[in-house]
Design a protein around this motif. Structure first.
Motif, PDB file in Angstrom:
ATOM      1  N   GLN A 277       2.117   6.040   5.732  1.00 61.82           N
ATOM      2  CA  GLN A 277       1.268   6.572   4.657  1.00 61.82           C
ATOM      3  C   GLN A 277       0.742   7.960   5.003  1.00 61.82           C
ATOM      4  O   GLN A 277       0.721   8.856   4.167  1.00 61.82           O
ATOM      5  CB  GLN A 277       0.106   5.614   4.379  1.00 61.82           C
TER       6      GLN A 277
ATOM      7  N   PHE B 295       0.860  -1.182   0.000  1.00 65.13           N
ATOM      8  CA  PHE B 295       0.000   0.000   0.000  1.00 65.13           C
ATOM      9  C   PHE B 295       0.892   1.225   0.000  1.00 65.13           C
ATOM     10  O   PHE B 295       1.708   1.393   0.903  1.00 65.13           O
ATOM     11  CB  PHE B 295      -0.870   0.048   1.257  1.00 65.13           C
ATOM     12  N   ALA B 296       0.749   2.099  -0.956  1.00 62.10           N
ATOM     13  CA  ALA B 296       1.612   3.283  -0.954  1.00 62.10           C
ATOM     14  C   ALA B 296       0.916   4.397  -1.705  1.00 62.10           C
ATOM     15  O   ALA B 296       0.324   4.163  -2.760  1.00 62.10           O
ATOM     16  CB  ALA B 296       2.953   2.974  -1.597  1.00 62.10           C
ATOM     17  N   ASN B 297       1.009   5.590  -1.156  1.00 59.47           N
ATOM     18  CA  ASN B 297       0.428   6.723  -1.852  1.00 59.47           C
ATOM     19  C   ASN B 297       1.384   7.209  -2.914  1.00 59.47           C
ATOM     20  O   ASN B 297       2.595   7.025  -2.832  1.00 59.47           O
ATOM     21  CB  ASN B 297       0.109   7.837  -0.858  1.00 59.47           C
ATOM     22  N   ARG B 298       0.799   7.838  -3.928  1.00 60.81           N
ATOM     23  CA  ARG B 298       1.625   8.378  -4.996  1.00 60.81           C
ATOM     24  C   ARG B 298       2.079   9.755  -4.561  1.00 60.81           C
ATOM     25  O   ARG B 298       1.278  10.696  -4.493  1.00 60.81           O
ATOM     26  CB  ARG B 298       0.793   8.465  -6.273  1.00 60.81           C
ATOM     27  N   VAL B 299       3.358   9.871  -4.273  1.00 63.00           N
ATOM     28  CA  VAL B 299       3.870  11.129  -3.722  1.00 63.00           C
ATOM     29  C   VAL B 299       5.013  11.651  -4.571  1.00 63.00           C
ATOM     30  O   VAL B 299       5.668  10.904  -5.293  1.00 63.00           O
ATOM     31  CB  VAL B 299       4.371  10.932  -2.275  1.00 63.00           C
TER      32      VAL B 299
ATOM     33  N   SER C  85       1.874  11.166   2.813  1.00 65.30           N
ATOM     34  CA  SER C  85       0.790  11.939   2.185  1.00 65.30           C
ATOM     35  C   SER C  85       0.829  13.398   2.621  1.00 65.30           C
ATOM     36  O   SER C  85       0.682  14.312   1.808  1.00 65.30           O
ATOM     37  CB  SER C  85      -0.576  11.352   2.563  1.00 65.30           C
TER      38      SER C  85
END
Lengths: 575, 575
Positions: A206, A186-190, A210
Motif C-alpha cells: 500500500q 485494503f487497497a488505495n485508489r491509484v 500510494s
C-alpha cells in the motif's frame, strides 16, 4: 454503584464487523459505562481485563464462545442492556450496506448465480478459511485469501493445489491486491499504469502503490502473496507465479517485488526469475538484503526502503523497456556440466563475513563455519557443502596451530580437496599481506593453485580461482610480485574484496538455473475482475464502489462450527 | 611399504611457529612422505585424519600433548625421522631471527630491562593469555592481545580492569592495530595521515587501511578491539575508549568505526558517542545496519562495505573538519525530565517492520511483538516497555476481532495507555486509507490524540504524536481532510513512513544520553610505541623491521602448564 454483567453464548458465530457494531451500540445505551463484545480468546480476555471488563464469571469463555460484557451505573441497567443484545443484532442485520436482493447461502450457490466470477475473496475466521479456499479452487476460481490464522500446512497444500491448476492463491493473511484496477481487501485508489507489483507484505504494497501514485506513476496490477509465501516451507509459490505473470503481461513494463526478508534459498530462486523477466525489476527485500552491493544486475535493481522502491520504479518507467543485456562472462562456457559451486577459503574473518553478505545478492544460500544465518552452519568446518565460505582463522581451527595468514598448510590442503570435488566451479582465496603475515604467501599458494587447476583440467574440468590481495605497495612482501605470481598460476586477482565477490557471485549465479511452476493463464490479469465475496461485507461494498461485479455470500460456519461434522462434510466433497 | 610412526609428548609446549617449522623440516627429510606436528586437539586430529596421518595410536593424544606423526617409505626411515625431532628443535632454536642478546624469561624481567615500554603484545596460547594480560595491566602497560580462545569472562574482567586504570586492552583475538605508525600483529604498511580507525574486525581493518593508502589517504592510528568487544556482555569497552581517544587526538581529523553487527544496545551507545566526537565519523557495521537510511547524521556517515568505508573516509578528509551542527529540534525542549521513550502503534505490519529497520540507525534497542531480533520480543504484546513498536494487526491480536485498519478500538485504548506512561515522549501511528479500510480513521483517532495530549499536559508533560498517513488523493476517505483532522489534534503528519521514522528517530536519540568510561591518557597515541612481546617471535621481528623498540620475552607456560600450580602462582601475584 457500577455493575458488570456477562453473557456467554457458547459456539456462536458472528463476523467481526457485527461484533464491533454490537459493542458500539451497547456502549451507546443510556446508563452504560462501557461494553465489550468479543470471541473469548485469551488475547481478547486480556484486553477486556485491561479495561476492567473481565469479571470472574467471564473468564470461563472459550475461543469459540461469544462473550458480551456490559458495565453500567447499576445492576438493573446492565441487565437490561444484555436483554437488548438479540434486538440489536437483528436491527443491524436489516441495515446492511449491500445492495443485493438475495444472498446465496454457499459458495456453490454463488457460483451458479455468477458463473463468470473468476475470483473468490475469503475473509471468514482462520479455522474455516482453508475449507472455503479449497472449495473455490475446486470450482476453478482464483483466490484472494484475506483470513489470517490459517495453518502453514493448509497454506502449503492450498498453494500447490492452486499452482497445479494454473490458479493464483493470494494469502493467507493477504491484506491487499489490485487486479486490473480493482482493489481487493485494503487497497488505495491509484492511477492505472505500467508498474506491476508482487508483495509479500500488505501495508508495504500500500505504501509503495500510494507513493507511485503521488509521484505520478500508475499501477497495472499489484499481487499479494501473504506474509509466509517467501518462507522456505512455502517456497514462494505465489510470488514466483506473480513474477512470471507480470513478466508476460503486456500492460506491465516495470516490476517491483516487495517482501520482508525471504528464506535464502527462496531469495535465490526469485533473483534468478527476476533476471529472466525481460523487464526491469526493483527488489525490496526490506532490510535483510543490503541491496546496495548490486545496483543494477541484468535489469534487477535493489531498493532498501518502500520510498526508494516507489521512486526507482517510477524512474525506470522512463528508461529502456528492456534491461541492457549482460556481457556474457567468457568463463561460463569453460565449465564442465555439473560444476556449479563456489568454495571460499578465507584467512581473514571479516573478509569472509563481508563475502557472505555481498553474496546474498547473488547466492543467498551459502554454508559457512561462521554463517550469517544458523541454517547455513557447516556441520564440519573441514568439509564444504554446496556453496561454502570457510573462515580458516576461526578460533576452532587455530588451537595449537598458527593463524592461516602465517601458516598456509591448512589452506593448501583444503585447496586440493575443493579442486578434486567435481561440483566445484570457483575457488575464492584471500591473500593478506603486511607485517606479521607470511613473508611470501603467493610463493606457496601459486604453485598449489597451478597444480589444482592442472588436476581439474586432467579430469576434464575448468577450475576458476579468484584471489583477493589485501595490501599496499609499501608492504614488505612486494604486492606487485605477489599479484604476478598468482596471475601466472592462472588465478584472477582483485585488490578489493567487494569487486572480487561481485564478479564471483554473478558468475556462480549464472551457472545455476531457476526452477519453474505451471504457468498461470495471463487472462487472469486481462479479463475484468468478477468476484464472489465470502466474509467481510465491507469488501463487497468496496468492490461495488469500484464498479466491479461482486456477489456476497451469506456464509455461516459449516455444521454450525462443529469440527467433527465439518470433517465429514469436507470428505463428502472430496476436499 | 609406507609406514606411519607416532610420537606423543604429554604436556609439552612449543609455540606454533616452532611446530610449523618442525613439521616442514621433518617432511623435507629424505624418504619422508608426509609429516604432521600439532597439539592434539580434536580439530587438529581431524585434519591429520584427512591427510591419512592419524593411526590408531595417535588418537589418544590430548589437547595439551605434542603430537608428531611421520609417514615414510618404510618403518626404519619413519623411526629415524622421529629420532631427529629433538635435534631439529634445538637446531631451529639457534636459527631464530631475533637480534637480541638476552631473552628475559618473564614479563616482569622484561619490564625491568625496558621500563619505558608502554605496550605489551601477547600471542601465547589462549588458556595462558589472560594470565599474561593481567600481569601486563598490573604493570601499568597497554595490552595488544592477539591470542584467541580466551574466555568471555576473562575478556570482561580484563577490559574492566584496563578501563579502570585508564589503559587500553585490544583483543583478545585482536589481529591488527597501528599505533603511531607502528603496525602490531598483522598490519599493512600504510602512509601516515589523519584518518583514525577503530575496528572490531582484523582483516576488515586491514582492507580499509590498505584501500585508504591506495586512494592516497593516510592513517593516524588503527585501534583493534577484538571481535567480541561489541557484544552486549563486553559492552564495547575498547571501542568506546578508542572513539573517545581518537576524538581527542589532534592528529586525527576523520574517524572510521568498523565492526561486524554489534549488539543493538551497544550500537546505541556507539552512535551517541560518534555524534559527540566533534569530527566526521564513518560507521560500517558490516551488513547488520542498512545504513543507507541516514547518510549524514550530525557528522556520522554510514558505509556498508569496507570499500565504501575507505572511500568515504578519504573524501571526508577534504571536507569541513567539524560536522555541520544539527538544527536543534524545537520539540526537544518541551519534554519533561524522564520522558524518553518511543511508542509506535501500527496497524500495518510492514510499516511496523520498516520502522524497526530504520530505527536501527537511531535506537537499535526497540521492543516489539514482531521484533527483528528475538532479544527484543515483548513478553506481552499488550504492554510496552522502553522503546516499543507494536504491530496491532499481528495474528495473535486479530483472532475474533477486526483488523485495526477497520476497527480502531484497540488503538484508541492503547493510545491512552501509552500517553499515561510518564516515560513516553513520542507516540507514532500509521493511518492507512483506501478501499476496505475504516471510512474515517482520523475522525476517531484525532479526538483521542487531542485527549491524550491534553491529559499529558495536565500532568506536566509534552506528548509528541506523529502520524504516517498512507493513501492517495483519490482514496474514498479524502486524504487532505484526514491530514487536516490529525494536524488540528496536534499530531505531526508525514505521508512517507521513511520520513516519519527518521524524524522521530533523531528526536528520540537526542533525548537519551551516552554513558562514559574513565578517559585514557592521550599520550598512548602520541608517545613513540615501545613494546614487550610475549609470544610469536615474528611479531618482534616485524616491529624491529619498523624501527620500533621491542623486547622479546622467552615465555614458557607457568608451572609447566600445570593448571593447579598456575592458580596458586596467580593468587600469589594477587591476579
Amino acid at each position: 454503584m457500577a455493575a458488570t454483567k456477562v453473557d456467554i453464548r457458547p459456539g456462536t458465530y458472528y463476523d467481526s464487523v457485527v461484533l464491533m457494531q454490537l459493542q458500539r451500540a451497547l456502549a451507546d445505551l443510556p446508563g452504560l459505562l462501557d461494553a465489550g463484545v468479543v470471541m473469548g480468546t485469551a488475547a481478547n480476555k486480556d484486553l477486556l481485563a485491561q479495561s476492567d471488563l473481565l469479571p470472574a464469571e467471564a473468564e470461563v469463555a472459550k475461543a469459540d464462545d461469544l462473550l458480551v460484557v456490559v458495565k453500567a451505573e447499576d445492576g438493573l441497567t446492565a441487565q437490561a442492556a444484555l436483554g437488548q443484545v438479540d434486538d440489536l443484532l437483528s436491527r443491524r442485520r436489516s441495515g446492511t450496506q449491500i445492495d443485493q436482493d438475495y444472498l446465496p447461502q454457499s459458495l456453490e450457490a454463488a457460483v451458479q448465480m455468477l458463473p463468470e466470477a473468476n475470483w473468490v475473496l475469503i475473509s471468514v475466521p482462520g479455522r474455516y478459511a482453508a475449507g472455503v479456499a479449497r472449495d473455490a479452487l475446486r470450482l476453478g476460481k482464483h483466490v484472494f485469501l484475506y483470513s489470517d490464522n490459517v495453518s502453514l500446512e493448509d497454506e502449503i497444500e492450498l498453494k500447490h493445489a492452486a499452482a497445479d491448476k494454473g490458479l493464483l492463491l493470494m494469502g493467507p493473511d493477504c491484506g491487499t491486491a489490485i487486479v486490473g484496477g480493482a482493489g481487493l481487501g485494503f487497497a488505495n485508489r491509484v492511477r492505472r499504469g505500467a508498474i506491476g507489483l508482487v508483495g509479500a507484505s500488505g501495508t508495504g504494497l500500500q505504501q509503495v502503490t500510494s507513493r507511485i501514485h503521488q509521484l505520478g506513476g500508475g499501477i497495472s496490477h499489484a499481487l499479494g502473496t501473504g506474509g509466509r509465501d517467501l518462507s522456505e516451507a512455502v517456497g514462494a509459490v505465489t510470488a514466483r507465479q506473480g513474477l512470471d505473470l507480470l513478466g508476460r503481461d503486456p500492460g506491465t513494463t516495470v516490476i517491483a517485488l516487495i517482501s520482508k526478508p525471504p528464506a535464502p534459498k527462496v531469495a535465490d530462486d526469485l533473483l534468478r526469475l527476476a533476471r529472466k523477466a525481460g523487464k526491469p525489476v526493483v527488489i525490496d527485500f526490506i532490510g535483510y538484503r543490503p541491496g546496495q552491493y548490486v545496483h543494477n544486475q541484468n535489469g534487477v535493481h535493489f531498493a532498501t526502503t518502500l520510498e526508494e522502491t516507489a521512486e526507482l520504479a517510477v524512474k525506470l518507467l522512463d528508461g529502456p523497456a528492456r534491461p541492457a543485456r549482460d556481457q556474457v562472462d567468457p568463463v561460463l562456457a569453460r565449465f564442465a556440466p555439473g560444476q556449479r559451486y563456489l568454495r571460499g577459503l578465507f584467512s581473514g574473518g571479516t573478509l569472509a563475513y563481508e563475502a557472505l553478505l555481498i553474496l546474498q545478492d547473488y547466492l543467498p544460500a551459502v554454508y559457512s563455519n561462521a554463517p550469517l544465518d544458523k541454517t547455513f552452519a557447516l556441520p564440519n568446518a573441514l568439509v564444504s557443502q554446496e556453496h561454502t565460505i570457510v573462515d580458516l582463522g576461526d578460533d576452532e581451527l587455530t588451537v595449537g596451530r598458527l593463524h592461516p595468514m602465517i601458516d598456509n598448510n591448512l589452506r593448501l590442503q583444503r585447496l586440493q580437496q575443493e579442486a578434486d570435488d567435481p561440483a566445484v566451479a570457483t575457488i575464492l582465496l584471500d591473500v593478506v599481506l603486511g607485517y606479521g603475515a607470511h613473508p611470501d604467501p603467493a610463493g606457496e599458494l601459486a604453485p598449489a593453485i597451478a597444480e589444482a587447476r592442472d588436476r581439474a583440467a586432467k579430469a576434464g574440468r575448468y577450475l576458476d580461482v579468484v584471489a583477493v590481495v589485501v595490501g599496499t605497495d609499501d608492504d614488505p612482501q612486494n604486492m606487485g610480485d605477489q599479484i604476478q605470481k598468482l596471475k601466472e598460476a592462472g588465478a584472477g586477482v582483485e585488490t578489493s574484496n567487494l569487486a572480487a565477490i561481485q564478479a564471483v557471485g554473478a558468475r556462480l549465479q549464472a551457472l545455476n538455473a531457476a526452477f519453474g511452476l505451471p504457468q498461470v493463464d495471463p487472462k487472469v490479469l486481462q479479463q475484468p475482475l468478477v468476484a464472489i465475496n465470502v466474509g467481510l461485507e465491507s469488501f463487497t461494498a468496496s468492490l461495488a464502489a469500484q464498479d466491479t461485479k461482486v456477489l456476497q455470500v451469506n456464509w455461516r460456519p459449516p455444521a454450525g462450527g462443529d469440527e467433527r461434522l465439518m470433517g465429514i462434510l469436507a470428505r463428502m466433497k472430496g476436499g
